[in-house]
Design a protein around this motif. Structure first.
Motif, PDB file in Angstrom:
ATOM      1  N   ARG A  47     -31.913  -0.576  41.308  1.00  0.00           N
ATOM      2  CA  ARG A  47     -30.255  -0.692  41.173  1.00  0.00           C
ATOM      3  C   ARG A  47     -29.513  -0.182  40.354  1.00  0.00           C
ATOM      4  NH1 ARG A  47     -29.097  -5.439  45.252  1.00  0.00           N
ATOM      5  NH2 ARG A  47     -27.182  -5.619  43.793  1.00  0.00           N
ATOM      6  N   ALA A  48     -30.005  -0.409  39.013  1.00  0.00           N
ATOM      7  CA  ALA A  48     -29.377   0.267  37.912  1.00  0.00           C
ATOM      8  C   ALA A  48     -29.018   1.834  37.906  1.00  0.00           C
ATOM      9  CB  ALA A  48     -29.897  -0.340  36.704  1.00  0.00           C
ATOM     10  N   MET A  49     -30.414   2.430  38.448  1.00  0.00           N
ATOM     11  CA  MET A  49     -30.286   3.986  38.412  1.00  0.00           C
ATOM     12  C   MET A  49     -29.189   4.309  39.516  1.00  0.00           C
ATOM     13  SD  MET A  49     -34.218   4.192  37.664  1.00  0.00           S
ATOM     14  CE  MET A  49     -34.379   6.043  37.599  1.00  0.00           C
ATOM     15  N   ARG A  50     -29.241   3.653  40.874  1.00  0.00           N
ATOM     16  CA  ARG A  50     -28.383   3.907  41.839  1.00  0.00           C
ATOM     17  C   ARG A  50     -27.277   3.908  41.139  1.00  0.00           C
ATOM     18  NH1 ARG A  50     -32.025   0.577  45.427  1.00  0.00           N
ATOM     19  NH2 ARG A  50     -33.612   1.862  46.010  1.00  0.00           N
ATOM     20  N   ALA A  51     -26.686   2.734  40.477  1.00  0.00           N
ATOM     21  CA  ALA A  51     -25.296   2.491  40.117  1.00  0.00           C
ATOM     22  C   ALA A  51     -25.000   3.696  39.019  1.00  0.00           C
ATOM     23  CB  ALA A  51     -25.340   1.156  39.275  1.00  0.00           C
ATOM     24  N   ASN A  52     -25.855   4.387  38.414  1.00  0.00           N
ATOM     25  CA  ASN A  52     -25.681   5.442  37.511  1.00  0.00           C
ATOM     26  C   ASN A  52     -25.615   6.797  38.028  1.00  0.00           C
ATOM     27  OD1 ASN A  52     -25.002   5.823  34.931  1.00  0.00           O
ATOM     28  ND2 ASN A  52     -27.066   6.924  34.843  1.00  0.00           N
ATOM     29  N   GLY A  53     -25.912   6.691  39.477  1.00  0.00           N
ATOM     30  CA  GLY A  53     -25.544   7.987  40.443  1.00  0.00           C
ATOM     31  C   GLY A  53     -26.931   8.633  40.371  1.00  0.00           C
ATOM     32  N   ILE A  54     -28.169   8.201  39.908  1.00  0.00           N
ATOM     33  CA  ILE A  54     -29.254   8.905  39.969  1.00  0.00           C
ATOM     34  C   ILE A  54     -29.689   9.302  41.549  1.00  0.00           C
ATOM     35  CG2 ILE A  54     -31.720   8.914  39.398  1.00  0.00           C
ATOM     36  CD1 ILE A  54     -29.836   8.868  36.638  1.00  0.00           C
ATOM     37  N   PRO A  55     -29.964  10.175  42.030  1.00  0.00           N
ATOM     38  CA  PRO A  55     -30.545  10.511  43.346  1.00  0.00           C
ATOM     39  C   PRO A  55     -31.869   9.812  43.584  1.00  0.00           C
ATOM     40  CG  PRO A  55     -30.894  12.375  41.709  1.00  0.00           C
ATOM     41  CD  PRO A  55     -29.945  11.624  40.995  1.00  0.00           C
ATOM     42  N   GLU A  56     -31.972   9.421  44.670  1.00  0.00           N
ATOM     43  CA  GLU A  56     -33.191   8.758  45.230  1.00  0.00           C
ATOM     44  C   GLU A  56     -34.362   9.316  44.892  1.00  0.00           C
ATOM     45  OE1 GLU A  56     -34.427   4.820  45.996  1.00  0.00           O
ATOM     46  OE2 GLU A  56     -32.413   5.411  46.333  1.00  0.00           O
ATOM     47  N   GLU A  57     -34.460  10.590  44.855  1.00  0.00           N
ATOM     48  CA  GLU A  57     -35.701  11.134  44.491  1.00  0.00           C
ATOM     49  C   GLU A  57     -36.375  11.112  43.353  1.00  0.00           C
ATOM     50  OE1 GLU A  57     -38.300  14.408  45.310  1.00  0.00           O
ATOM     51  OE2 GLU A  57     -37.174  13.355  46.304  1.00  0.00           O
ATOM     52  N   LYS A  58     -35.210  10.723  42.521  1.00  0.00           N
ATOM     53  CA  LYS A  58     -35.904  10.270  41.199  1.00  0.00           C
ATOM     54  C   LYS A  58     -35.921   8.644  40.887  1.00  0.00           C
ATOM     55  CE  LYS A  58     -34.111  14.557  38.675  1.00  0.00           C
ATOM     56  NZ  LYS A  58     -33.266  14.959  37.565  1.00  0.00           N
ATOM     57  N   ILE A  59     -35.719   7.740  41.733  1.00  0.00           N
ATOM     58  CA  ILE A  59     -35.901   6.724  41.843  1.00  0.00           C
ATOM     59  C   ILE A  59     -37.082   6.206  42.697  1.00  0.00           C
ATOM     60  CG2 ILE A  59     -34.781   4.367  42.339  1.00  0.00           C
ATOM     61  CD1 ILE A  59     -32.022   5.774  42.171  1.00  0.00           C
ATOM     62  N   THR A  60     -37.236   6.288  43.829  1.00  0.00           N
ATOM     63  CA  THR A  60     -38.326   5.931  44.748  1.00  0.00           C
ATOM     64  C   THR A  60     -38.978   7.020  45.380  1.00  0.00           C
ATOM     65  OG1 THR A  60     -37.091   5.478  46.710  1.00  0.00           O
ATOM     66  CG2 THR A  60     -37.242   3.684  45.124  1.00  0.00           C
ATOM     67  N   GLY A  61     -38.362   8.344  45.165  1.00  0.00           N
ATOM     68  CA  GLY A  61     -38.749   9.337  45.722  1.00  0.00           C
ATOM     69  C   GLY A  61     -39.988  10.147  45.129  1.00  0.00           C
ATOM     70  N   ASN A  62     -40.253  11.478  45.334  1.00  0.00           N
ATOM     71  CA  ASN A  62     -41.299  12.281  44.936  1.00  0.00           C
ATOM     72  C   ASN A  62     -41.041  13.080  43.800  1.00  0.00           C
ATOM     73  OD1 ASN A  62     -42.789  11.431  47.398  1.00  0.00           O
ATOM     74  ND2 ASN A  62     -41.640  13.034  48.366  1.00  0.00           N
ATOM     75  N   ALA A  63     -39.992  12.834  42.788  1.00  0.00           N
ATOM     76  CA  ALA A  63     -39.794  13.460  41.234  1.00  0.00           C
ATOM     77  C   ALA A  63     -41.088  13.177  40.659  1.00  0.00           C
ATOM     78  CB  ALA A  63     -38.574  13.022  40.937  1.00  0.00           C
TER      79      ALA A  63
END
Length: 466
Positions: A63-79
């Motif tokens: 949630r914090a990373m989404r609030a910082n504008g991080i793309p989902e690829e780098k949160i729960t994705g395949n990054a």
């Protein structure tokens, strides 16, 4: 100016320092509600890297990373793991006032000996230092649990689970920490879920009971509970997001069950009545079996349905519900009291407005059988930050007996989250220190130490009969 997170972090008086360093810091941990998987604990495989430890299953950080504008690829994705860690390092500096900032640095300090501040310019250095620590393979689930001085932990398990990993931990492992299954019959409760009828089939298979009636559901659940208790189960857990006032007798429960199994569309009223009936039946059984009933109230599940569709449940798309709780919960507890069937209960509220309400309601059902048999739990989920914990403690103190409080739990899937117990204990000792040094409570060292030992460890051990 105090040094950032030094040995007296959160301890703002001499009394607080003495109580924490002299008593609280040394107490073992009983984690009576967590989501660690028994299979991982049994298999005890080394941790891959800091990203796997921190970001693999942590919706707080997501949630914090989404609030910082991080793309989902780098949160729960395949990054890559490094890309995800670097993205979190870019987020942390903005988390001033958020418990994530403190938890992040406590975990780095306590488990890795890293005292650098996490930010973009230090991300690579910290990641490499953590890799070096992890490289010898000693960072395993069991080693981390033992290192945290955990004595007992209760996982969260479905009645239909086969519990093989709990059995193997008991019978095949020399792991000294007691890992107990906690019984969570949530899937049998909510008729409106599209998976309910399929789950009844699964429950039937697991229990060996052919389920053709409402009473059969209870018989199957109790057969499964027998298996849990054979493995040391002391706790049961229930997510009751909304507690409606909806009494339901056996005859009506039978009618609702049959209609649902036949495919009749389920109304909210039908679902509420079924849940009320099933919770009542379960509580009666828990009382007979001397099990603790934990009830989590007030979550607005899956608030972002698009996010759930695209990413999944329990990925950071839940929120706080603000509907009333007192009348429905009070009516249910009163029905149990009329039958002398109230088990030991811990009530967890997600909305801060409900803390005093639930504490006052709990106090209406005191019993000579057990000190404070119905209590509110520690600040939970959206409330387990510094202000939320302190508010919860102050409310409990003003409306009940703080010296009987059951202390902290992790409610986590992370092996590093035991620092939350330290966080709570520091804050608790600080609050006591404030009261003592402002003349609101005497400097009675013997009683103060008794209270701290109780809240940090002894109360929960006695409450669960561990």
């Amino acid at each position: 100016m105090q040094t950032f997170m030094d040995e007296n972090f959160l301890l703002e008086s001499r009394t607080a320092e003495q109580l924490f360093h002299g008593i609280a810091e040394k107490m073992p941990i009983i984690d009576y509600h967590c989501h660690l998987p028994a299979r991982e604990i049994y298999e005890n495989l080394p941790m891959k890297n800091l990203t796997a430890l921190w970001l693999g299953d942590d919706h707080y950080k997501w949630r914090a990373m989404r609030a910082n504008g991080i793309p989902e690829e780098k949160i729960t994705g395949n990054a890559s793991d490094w890309e995800k860690f670097e993205a979190y390092a870019r987020t942390v500096p903005y988390a001033i006032g958020n418990p994530l900032y403190h938890w992040t640095h406590m975990e780095l300090q306590r488990y890795f000996g890293i005292h650098e501040i996490l930010k973009p310019s230090t991300a690579q250095s910290i990641y490499r230092q953590a890799e070096a620590v992890l490289s010898d393979g000693s960072f395993t689930p069991q080693s981390l649990i033992q290192r945290s001085r955990v004595e007992v932990l209760c996982t969260t398990d479905d009645p239909a689970d086969d519990l093989q990993w709990h059995r193997r931990l008991r019978d095949e492992s020399d792991f000294p920490v007691r890992v107990l299954p906690a019984y969570r019959p949530e899937q049998a409760m909510f008729l409106q879920r599209p998976t309910w009828r399929a789950y009844i089939g699964k429950l039937s298979e697991a229990s060996g009971i052919r389920i053709r009636s409402a009473r059969d559901v209870m018989d199957a659940l109790m057969k499964c509970l027998d298996a849990f208790q054979a493995l040391g189960c002391v706790a049961t857990d229930h997510a009751v997001d909304v507690m409606y006032r909806a009494s339901c007798d056996d005859r009506e429960a039978e009618k609702i069950f049959l209609q649902t199994m036949e495919g009749t569309p389920v109304t909210q009223e039908m679902s509420a009545r079924w849940s009320h009936w099933l919770l009542h039946q379960l509580a009666v059984e828990y009382k007979k079996r001397d099990l603790v009933m934990e009830i989590h109230i007030g979550c607005l599940r899956n608030a972002n349905s698009r996010g759930v569709r695209e990413i999944g449940t329990s990925k950071g798309f839940d929120a706080i519900d603000d509907r009333p709780v007192a009348q429905g919960l009070g009516a249910w507890m009163n029905e149990l009291a009329e039958e002398n069937s109230i088990p030991k209960i811990i009530l967890f509220n997600l909305h801060p407005k409900d803390t005093l309400t639930l504490s006052a309601l709990a106090g209406s059902f005191e019993s000579a059988e057990c000190a404070s048999p119905v209590q509110i739990g520690p600040a939970w989920w959206f409330l387990d930050h510094l202000d939320g914990m302190e508010a919860q403690l102050k409310t409990f103190a003003s409306s009940a007996l703080l010296g009987r409080f059951l202390g902290m739990l992790t409610d986590s899937r992370s092996y590093l989250s035991y620092t939350r117990h330290e966080y709570f204990r520091r804050l608790f000792c600080n609050l006591i220190g404030q009261w003592v040094e402002s003349g609101k409570y005497p400097a009675d060292q013997e009683m103060l130490e008794t209270i701290v030992r109780g809240v940090c460890y002894e109360n929960v051990k006695a409450f669960f009969k561990l």
